[in-house]
Design an enzyme around this catalytic site. Structure first.
Site, PDB file in Angstrom:
ATOM      1  N   THR A 125      -7.594   2.808 -11.626  1.00  0.00           N
ATOM      2  CA  THR A 125      -7.910   3.550 -10.404  1.00  0.00           C
ATOM      3  C   THR A 125      -9.023   4.585 -10.581  1.00  0.00           C
ATOM      4  OG1 THR A 125      -7.012   5.215  -8.881  1.00  0.00           O
ATOM      5  CG2 THR A 125      -5.950   5.059 -11.007  1.00  0.00           C
ATOM      6  N   GLU A 127      -8.802   7.420  -9.530  1.00  0.00           N
ATOM      7  CA  GLU A 127      -8.153   8.721  -9.774  1.00  0.00           C
ATOM      8  C   GLU A 127      -8.294   9.157 -11.233  1.00  0.00           C
ATOM      9  OE1 GLU A 127      -6.295  11.077  -7.644  1.00  0.00           O
ATOM     10  OE2 GLU A 127      -7.725  10.034  -6.387  1.00  0.00           O
ATOM     11  N   TYR A 149       0.173  11.125 -11.420  1.00  0.00           N
ATOM     12  CA  TYR A 149      -0.149   9.716 -11.148  1.00  0.00           C
ATOM     13  C   TYR A 149      -1.350   9.291 -11.994  1.00  0.00           C
ATOM     14  CZ  TYR A 149      -2.375   5.761  -8.751  1.00  0.00           C
ATOM     15  OH  TYR A 149      -2.987   4.557  -8.477  1.00  0.00           O
ATOM     16  N   LYS A 153      -1.674   6.560 -15.005  1.00  0.00           N
ATOM     17  CA  LYS A 153      -2.604   5.425 -14.899  1.00  0.00           C
ATOM     18  C   LYS A 153      -3.589   5.405 -16.072  1.00  0.00           C
ATOM     19  CE  LYS A 153      -1.834   2.899 -11.156  1.00  0.00           C
ATOM     20  NZ  LYS A 153      -1.586   1.465 -11.191  1.00  0.00           N
TER      21      LYS A 153
HETATM   22  P1  NAP Z   1       1.520   0.131  -2.763  1.00  0.00           P
HETATM   23  O1  NAP Z   1       1.283  -0.410  -1.401  1.00  0.00           O
HETATM   24  O2  NAP Z   1       2.159   1.472  -2.924  1.00  0.00           O
HETATM   25  O3  NAP Z   1       2.436  -0.961  -3.543  1.00  0.00           O
HETATM   26  C1  NAP Z   1       3.054  -0.649  -4.762  1.00  0.00           C
HETATM   27  C2  NAP Z   1       4.002  -1.767  -5.133  1.00  0.00           C
HETATM   28  O4  NAP Z   1       4.678  -1.404  -6.344  1.00  0.00           O
HETATM   29  C3  NAP Z   1       5.097  -2.049  -4.098  1.00  0.00           C
HETATM   30  O5  NAP Z   1       5.324  -3.432  -4.020  1.00  0.00           O
HETATM   31  C4  NAP Z   1       6.303  -1.362  -4.695  1.00  0.00           C
HETATM   32  O6  NAP Z   1       7.545  -1.910  -4.282  1.00  0.00           O
HETATM   33  C5  NAP Z   1       6.086  -1.626  -6.181  1.00  0.00           C
HETATM   34  N1  NAP Z   1       6.854  -0.750  -7.024  1.00  0.00           N
HETATM   35  C6  NAP Z   1       6.973   0.591  -6.974  1.00  0.00           C
HETATM   36  N2  NAP Z   1       7.793   1.028  -7.952  1.00  0.00           N
HETATM   37  C7  NAP Z   1       8.192  -0.065  -8.639  1.00  0.00           C
HETATM   38  C8  NAP Z   1       9.057  -0.267  -9.748  1.00  0.00           C
HETATM   39  N3  NAP Z   1       9.683   0.742 -10.369  1.00  0.00           N
HETATM   40  N4  NAP Z   1       9.230  -1.534 -10.208  1.00  0.00           N
HETATM   41  C9  NAP Z   1       8.620  -2.583  -9.589  1.00  0.00           C
HETATM   42  N5  NAP Z   1       7.827  -2.448  -8.520  1.00  0.00           N
HETATM   43  C10 NAP Z   1       7.618  -1.194  -8.061  1.00  0.00           C
HETATM   44  O7  NAP Z   1       0.176   0.157  -3.605  1.00  0.00           O
HETATM   45  P2  NAP Z   1      -1.203  -0.643  -3.355  1.00  0.00           P
HETATM   46  O8  NAP Z   1      -2.076   0.202  -2.494  1.00  0.00           O
HETATM   47  O9  NAP Z   1      -0.900  -2.023  -2.993  1.00  0.00           O
HETATM   48  O10 NAP Z   1      -1.837  -0.590  -4.814  1.00  0.00           O
HETATM   49  C11 NAP Z   1      -1.569  -1.611  -5.776  1.00  0.00           C
HETATM   50  C12 NAP Z   1      -1.823  -1.060  -7.168  1.00  0.00           C
HETATM   51  O11 NAP Z   1      -3.175  -0.634  -7.275  1.00  0.00           O
HETATM   52  C13 NAP Z   1      -0.984   0.150  -7.544  1.00  0.00           C
HETATM   53  O12 NAP Z   1      -0.736   0.072  -8.924  1.00  0.00           O
HETATM   54  C14 NAP Z   1      -1.898   1.330  -7.252  1.00  0.00           C
HETATM   55  O13 NAP Z   1      -1.533   2.438  -8.041  1.00  0.00           O
HETATM   56  C15 NAP Z   1      -3.235   0.735  -7.630  1.00  0.00           C
HETATM   57  N6  NAP Z   1      -4.417   1.260  -6.937  1.00  0.00           N
HETATM   58  C16 NAP Z   1      -4.437   1.321  -5.576  1.00  0.00           C
HETATM   59  C17 NAP Z   1      -5.588   1.736  -4.942  1.00  0.00           C
HETATM   60  C18 NAP Z   1      -5.691   1.786  -3.440  1.00  0.00           C
HETATM   61  O14 NAP Z   1      -6.607   2.436  -2.926  1.00  0.00           O
HETATM   62  N7  NAP Z   1      -4.819   1.093  -2.720  1.00  0.00           N
HETATM   63  C19 NAP Z   1      -6.726   2.077  -5.700  1.00  0.00           C
HETATM   64  C20 NAP Z   1      -6.658   1.985  -7.084  1.00  0.00           C
HETATM   65  C21 NAP Z   1      -5.501   1.552  -7.692  1.00  0.00           C
HETATM   66  P3  NAP Z   1       8.328  -1.372  -2.971  1.00  0.00           P
HETATM   67  O15 NAP Z   1       7.712  -2.098  -1.810  1.00  0.00           O
HETATM   68  O16 NAP Z   1       9.711  -1.771  -3.248  1.00  0.00           O
HETATM   69  O17 NAP Z   1       8.098   0.091  -2.883  1.00  0.00           O
HETATM   70  O1  F7E Z   2      -5.393  10.878  -0.043  1.00  0.00           O
HETATM   71  C1  F7E Z   2      -6.380  14.079   1.492  1.00  0.00           C
HETATM   72  C2  F7E Z   2      -5.716  14.085   0.112  1.00  0.00           C
HETATM   73  O2  F7E Z   2      -3.115   9.920  -0.252  1.00  0.00           O
HETATM   74  C3  F7E Z   2      -6.790  10.865   0.111  1.00  0.00           C
HETATM   75  C4  F7E Z   2      -3.853   5.800  -3.770  1.00  0.00           C
HETATM   76  O3  F7E Z   2      -3.934   4.476  -3.324  1.00  0.00           O
HETATM   77  O4  F7E Z   2      -6.241   6.019  -3.791  1.00  0.00           O
HETATM   78  C5  F7E Z   2      -5.053   6.583  -3.267  1.00  0.00           C
HETATM   79  O5  F7E Z   2      -4.909   7.945  -3.655  1.00  0.00           O
HETATM   80  C6  F7E Z   2      -7.296  12.284   0.319  1.00  0.00           C
HETATM   81  C7  F7E Z   2      -6.735  13.300  -0.683  1.00  0.00           C
HETATM   82  O6  F7E Z   2      -5.104   8.731  -1.309  1.00  0.00           O
HETATM   83  C8  F7E Z   2      -3.745  14.381   3.960  1.00  0.00           C
HETATM   84  O7  F7E Z   2      -5.510  15.429  -0.326  1.00  0.00           O
HETATM   85  C9  F7E Z   2      -5.681  15.269   3.582  1.00  0.00           C
HETATM   86  O8  F7E Z   2      -7.774  14.144  -1.090  1.00  0.00           O
HETATM   87  O9  F7E Z   2      -4.846   8.703   1.115  1.00  0.00           O
HETATM   88  P1  F7E Z   2      -4.530   9.525  -0.063  1.00  0.00           P
HETATM   89  P2  F7E Z   2      -5.487   9.166  -2.798  1.00  0.00           P
HETATM   90  O10 F7E Z   2      -4.774  10.376  -3.226  1.00  0.00           O
HETATM   91  O11 F7E Z   2      -6.973   9.190  -2.871  1.00  0.00           O
HETATM   92  C10 F7E Z   2      -6.325   6.030  -5.230  1.00  0.00           C
HETATM   93  C11 F7E Z   2      -7.607   5.362  -5.627  1.00  0.00           C
HETATM   94  C12 F7E Z   2      -5.114   5.470  -5.886  1.00  0.00           C
HETATM   95  O12 F7E Z   2      -5.199   4.939  -6.984  1.00  0.00           O
HETATM   96  C13 F7E Z   2      -3.799   5.822  -5.295  1.00  0.00           C
HETATM   97  O13 F7E Z   2      -2.801   4.884  -5.704  1.00  0.00           O
HETATM   98  O14 F7E Z   2      -6.860  12.739   1.596  1.00  0.00           O
HETATM   99  N1  F7E Z   2      -5.478  14.354   2.596  1.00  0.00           N
HETATM  100  N2  F7E Z   2      -4.637  15.313   4.416  1.00  0.00           N
HETATM  101  C14 F7E Z   2      -4.285  13.783   2.818  1.00  0.00           C
HETATM  102  N3  F7E Z   2      -3.653  12.805   2.139  1.00  0.00           N
HETATM  103  C15 F7E Z   2      -2.446  12.394   2.613  1.00  0.00           C
HETATM  104  N4  F7E Z   2      -1.816  11.397   1.980  1.00  0.00           N
HETATM  105  N5  F7E Z   2      -1.868  12.959   3.727  1.00  0.00           N
HETATM  106  C16 F7E Z   2      -2.482  13.962   4.440  1.00  0.00           C
HETATM  107  O15 F7E Z   2      -1.953  14.453   5.438  1.00  0.00           O
END
Ligand code: NAP
Ligand code: F7E
Length: 348
Positions: A125, A127, A149, A153
């Site tokens: 990620t 992050e 987090y 990661k």
């Molecule tokens: P998501 O919607 O939160 O999905 C996470 C998945 O992990 C869900 O299926 C969840 O199951 C499962 N999970 C959580 N805890 C678990 C456990 N203890 N054992 C087995 N499964 C578990 O995340 P996403 O946005 O699809 O992201 C997919 C991956 O990419 C994650 O690893 C995330 O950290 C990473 N990532 C995401 C982004 C982004 O912008 N979306 C960017 C960079 C990296 P439940 O449905 O049961 O909760």
């Molecule tokens: O926040 C700001 C918050 O929670 C984005 C995950 O998929 O992407 C995701 O992480 C920004 C942050 O995503 C609210 O403070 C303001 O600066 O949508 P987010 P994230 O933290 O960037 C990365 C790449 C991953 O890997 C992660 O798994 O938005 N923000 N106001 C807020 N965020 C939330 N959630 N809620 C608010 O009300």
């Protein structure tokens, strides 16, 4: 027929990736964890639920991972499962470490013991860059994680590299920047905004409370990003890649654009609530994915304005159908209001 095991199949990326792999002709196995209420709405929404072979597995439980490998005998493992919400990682730092960090080692170790020929995608990620503060991040930019987090990661990221170097396992880290879609979880800011705008536009809600509007993110479109995961595992050699749009926008810009799509003035509806601010913030992320462009032939097509429009229009259309009495697999109506959630920010 190639076989893929996708951990976290019920999540945003798990659903899109499964659909993508099915279209490529794969036999897809997906892990899910037992919950008191099943969570397969995304797979149902995409019409792929019936085509996926589901295996119960929790990244906390290594036996369930070994068993998932034994049942699926995959050519490729996509490790997407994680506690993925940055905000929640401040509330549950050790739990996040056990799943998002150590869970990666459990998967890699199971692969090492079962079959070192299995190719592994690790969901790394943007992050990882944290508060490092460069204007554009690529594969050579130093990591400086700023949340439990991100620290978990980073551990997983290095473990994937270590298993690659030590045991010759074909493990790739995809350093994906934020990617969003109508299937994004409702607690993430983009979907929280698109869902909030839809409800305000249709008269269901009046206001939307958010945290830090100044944070900037490089937001792409999830269906395009899952393709990059597959591309990484089709290369001759394993490697790590940044996947991003190269554009960065603030939360405020997302809000303004989203309310524009609905023909509303955001200043009349958005409130800032400290409850949604984090103990430590990542202020700016902007990715440089030229390596992925050159080596994988990957490039993003959906950029910021189109992404916002897709998300807002989708949520408006779903809420309209719901108001007309239609029922279909969808998360928003049963999502609780965040009003009574106590934030650690306000407690300390
Ligand atoms: P998501 O919607 O939160 O999905 C996470 C998945 O992990 C869900 O299926 C969840 O199951 C499962 N999970 C959580 N805890 C678990 C456990 N203890 N054992 C087995 N499964 C578990 O995340 P996403 O946005 O699809 O992201 C997919 C991956 O990419 C994650 O690893 C995330 O950290 C990473 N990532 C995401 C982004 C982004 O912008 N979306 C960017 C960079 C990296 P439940 O449905 O049961 O909760
Ligand atoms: O926040 C700001 C918050 O929670 C984005 C995950 O998929 O992407 C995701 O992480 C920004 C942050 O995503 C609210 O403070 C303001 O600066 O949508 P987010 P994230 O933290 O960037 C990365 C790449 C991953 O890997 C992660 O798994 O938005 N923000 N106001 C807020 N965020 C939330 N959630 N809620 C608010 O009300």
């Amino acid at each position: 027929m190639k076989r893929a095991l996708v951990t976290g199949v019920s999540g945003q990326d798990g659903a899109y990736l499964s659909k993508f792999l099915l279209e490529k002709g794969y036999r897809v196995y997906g892990t899910y964890r037992r919950l008191s209420t099943p969570n397969f709405w995304r797979l149902q929404h995409l019409g792929v639920f019936e085509k996926i072979n589901l295996i119960s597995c929790d990244l906390i439980d290594e036996n369930s991972i070994t068993e998932a490998l034994r049942i699926s005998r995959p050519n490729e493992v996509y490790n997407l499962a994680a506690q993925s919400f940055v905000g929640a990682s401040f509330e549950q730092p050790t739990g996040t470490g056990m799943v998002t960090g150590l869970g990666v080692t459990r998967v890699l170790e199971a692969v090492r013991q079962f079959d070192t020929g299995i190719r592994v995608y690790q969901a790394s990620t943007s992050e990882l860059y944290g508060t490092g503060g460069r204007s554009k991040q690529n594969e050579g930019t130093p990591f400086y994680p700023a949340s439990p987090y991100a620290a978990a990661k980073l551990y997983g990221h290095h473990m994937a590299r270590i298993y690659r170097d030590a045991y010759g396992i074909f493990a790739c880290n995809g350093i994906l920047f934020n990617h969003e879609s109508p299937l994004r979880g409702l607690e993430f800011v983009t979907r929280k905004i698109s869902n909030g705008v839809a409800k305000i536009a249709l008269g269901i809600e009046k206001n939307l409370s958010l945290g830090n509007l100044d944070a900037k993110r490089d937001w792409g479109y999830a269906p395009e990003y899952v393709r990059s995961m597959w591309l990484m595992l089709q290369q001759k050699m394993p490697d790590d890649y940044v996947i991003a749009t190269g554009e960065s926008h603030s939360v405020r810009e997302f809000v303004s654009e989203a309310f524009n799509v609905a023909g509303l003035d955001w200043k009349k509806h958005v409130k800032v609530d400290r409850k949604f601010m984090r103990p430590l913030e990542v202020n700016l992320l902007r990715g440089d994915s030229r390596k992925a462009g050159k080596k994988l032939g990957w490039k993003p097509n959906v950029k910021f304005r189109e992404l916002v429009r897709i998300m807002v229009e989708n949520d408006m259309s779903l809420w309209r159908r719901w108001m007309d009495g239609e029922h279909f697999p969808w998360d928003a109506p049963s999502y609780p209001s965040e009003a009574n959630i106590l934030s650690r920010n306000l407690r300390v």
